[in-house]
Enzyme design. Structure first.
Site, PDB file in Angstrom:
ATOM      1  N   HIS A 148      -3.452   2.314   6.102  1.00  0.00           N
ATOM      2  CA  HIS A 148      -2.001   2.481   5.960  1.00  0.00           C
ATOM      3  C   HIS A 148      -1.348   1.136   5.659  1.00  0.00           C
ATOM      4  O   HIS A 148      -1.976   0.081   5.730  1.00  0.00           O
ATOM      5  CB  HIS A 148      -1.389   3.026   7.256  1.00  0.00           C
ATOM      6  CG  HIS A 148      -1.637   4.469   7.503  1.00  0.00           C
ATOM      7  ND1 HIS A 148      -0.651   5.422   7.394  1.00  0.00           N
ATOM      8  CD2 HIS A 148      -2.764   5.130   7.857  1.00  0.00           C
ATOM      9  CE1 HIS A 148      -1.156   6.615   7.666  1.00  0.00           C
ATOM     10  NE2 HIS A 148      -2.442   6.459   7.963  1.00  0.00           N
ATOM     11  N   GLU A 211      -3.404  -0.940   9.622  1.00  0.00           N
ATOM     12  CA  GLU A 211      -2.115  -1.231   8.995  1.00  0.00           C
ATOM     13  C   GLU A 211      -2.258  -2.537   8.213  1.00  0.00           C
ATOM     14  O   GLU A 211      -2.498  -3.598   8.783  1.00  0.00           O
ATOM     15  CB  GLU A 211      -1.018  -1.358  10.049  1.00  0.00           C
ATOM     16  CG  GLU A 211      -0.785  -0.088  10.868  1.00  0.00           C
ATOM     17  CD  GLU A 211      -0.008   0.972  10.108  1.00  0.00           C
ATOM     18  OE1 GLU A 211       0.499   0.681   8.989  1.00  0.00           O
ATOM     19  OE2 GLU A 211       0.115   2.100  10.625  1.00  0.00           O
TER      20      GLU A 211
END
Length: 331
Positions: A148, A211
């Site tokens: 992500h 992330e």
């Protein structure tokens, strides 16, 4: 098929749904769902996913760059692999999602909004993982890495979010995350509706949401920020040595969750507030009706603050920092 991303974005299935190279067999299982099975024996099974949110493009570009040499036959494969581009419709539109946040709908939560397109996609992805993990039941090492980018900037450019897990994390998994240059690891203490929670809770896979930077459109990402992660992924896929650990990640655990319930919700943080911003004890974080959220520990760090989520969803997490040894004792 040689370009998985372009094939997925086209909205059309490949002319052939199966194929092979000198090193592997591949199979198209549906839009954005591709399995790759090495010809040589392996004891590791891996799910690599990206594009669960359609505006998070850097991980999609990284993932496609890693898969292309496998599909062209330029590289051999060291793991049994399932590759997922989670929300192709959102990727094509450049939006985070079409109707509902897909990454809140796993572990059966899609049933609450079953008429929506994202709910049907969550069901399809659960079924794809169910089939994959069933075929890999005897593999000793079963991992899921979901790539992500964050909506906001962050004091830690690269970090991992670990789902709730009852047993200790496998040390090779933690070692891989350190080699992937994760600056921080965040440990949940309760089950959730994310893709990695689903793999961990229902299929006993070691899983992590990675992330990588901030959400930007295709072609605008500085992928040099994620060289460590890309090298660590390549090492695992191609059976090479991991890059050396530059610096061990810092450990955080979730202390409390801020949840928006209705239209009068107020989050007392500006749009410029970075992930991992620290707040002292007693700070008013958010309020809604008679409900107040305060910093409860001596110092807490905010993660994913977002007042614009749908009612009933997370509007932020508050974290406390701890040592790896302390984190292990709190399992």
């Amino acid at each position: 098929m040689q370009d998985f991303l372009q094939q997925t974005l086209s909205g059309e299935p490949p002319r052939s749904r199966r194929g092979s190279t000198e090193h592997l067999d591949w199979a198209w299982h549906g839009e954005g769902i591709l399995s790759l099975t090495p010809h040589k024996t392996t004891h590791q099974a891996l799910v690599l996913s990206a594009g669960i949110h359609g505006n998070e493009t850097a991980p999609v570009e990284i993932l496609n760059a890693l898969i292309t040499p496998l599909l062209t036959g330029a590289r051999s494969l060291a793991v049994r692999l399932l590759v997922v581009l989670g929300n192709p419709a959102a990727l094509r539109s450049g939006k985070r999602y079409q109707q509902y946040d897909l990454n809140r709908l796993f572990s059966g939560r899609w049933q609450r909004v079953s008429e929506l397109a994202e709910a049907q996609r969550a069901l399809q992805l659960e079924q794809a993982l169910e089939t994959f993990w069933r075929t890999c039941r005897d593999h000793e090492q079963r991992w899921h890495l979901d790539l992500h980018t964050a909506i906001r900037g962050s004091w830690h450019t690269r970090f991992g979010v670990m789902p709730h897990r009852e047993q200790p994390w496998p040390q090779p998994f933690l070692d891989w995350l350190a080699a992937a240059d994760m600056e921080a690891l965040v440990f949940h203490r309760a089950p959730g509706g994310t893709f990695t929670h689903y793999s961990c809770e229902h299929h006993d896979a070691a899983s992590c949401t990675l992330e990588l930077g901030k959400a930007l459109p295709f072609g605008h990402n500085d992928l040099s920020q994620f060289t460590g992660a890309q090298q660590a992924l390549a090492a695992m896929l191609y059976g090479e040595a991991l890059p050396p650990v530059r610096q061990p990640p810092r450990y955080y655990r979730v202390a409390q969750q801020i949840t928006r319930q209705g239209d009068d919700f107020v989050l007392h943080m500006g749009e410029e507030t970075l992930n991992f911003t620290a707040f002292p004890q007693g700070t008013l974080l958010a309020e809604e009706g008679d409900k107040r959220y305060y910093v409860q520990q001596a110092r807490e760090f905010v993660l994913f603050p977002n007042p614009h989520v749908a009612p009933g969803l997370r509007a932020g997490l508050m974290l406390v920092e701890e040592t790896p040894q302390t984190q292990a004792l709190t399992l």
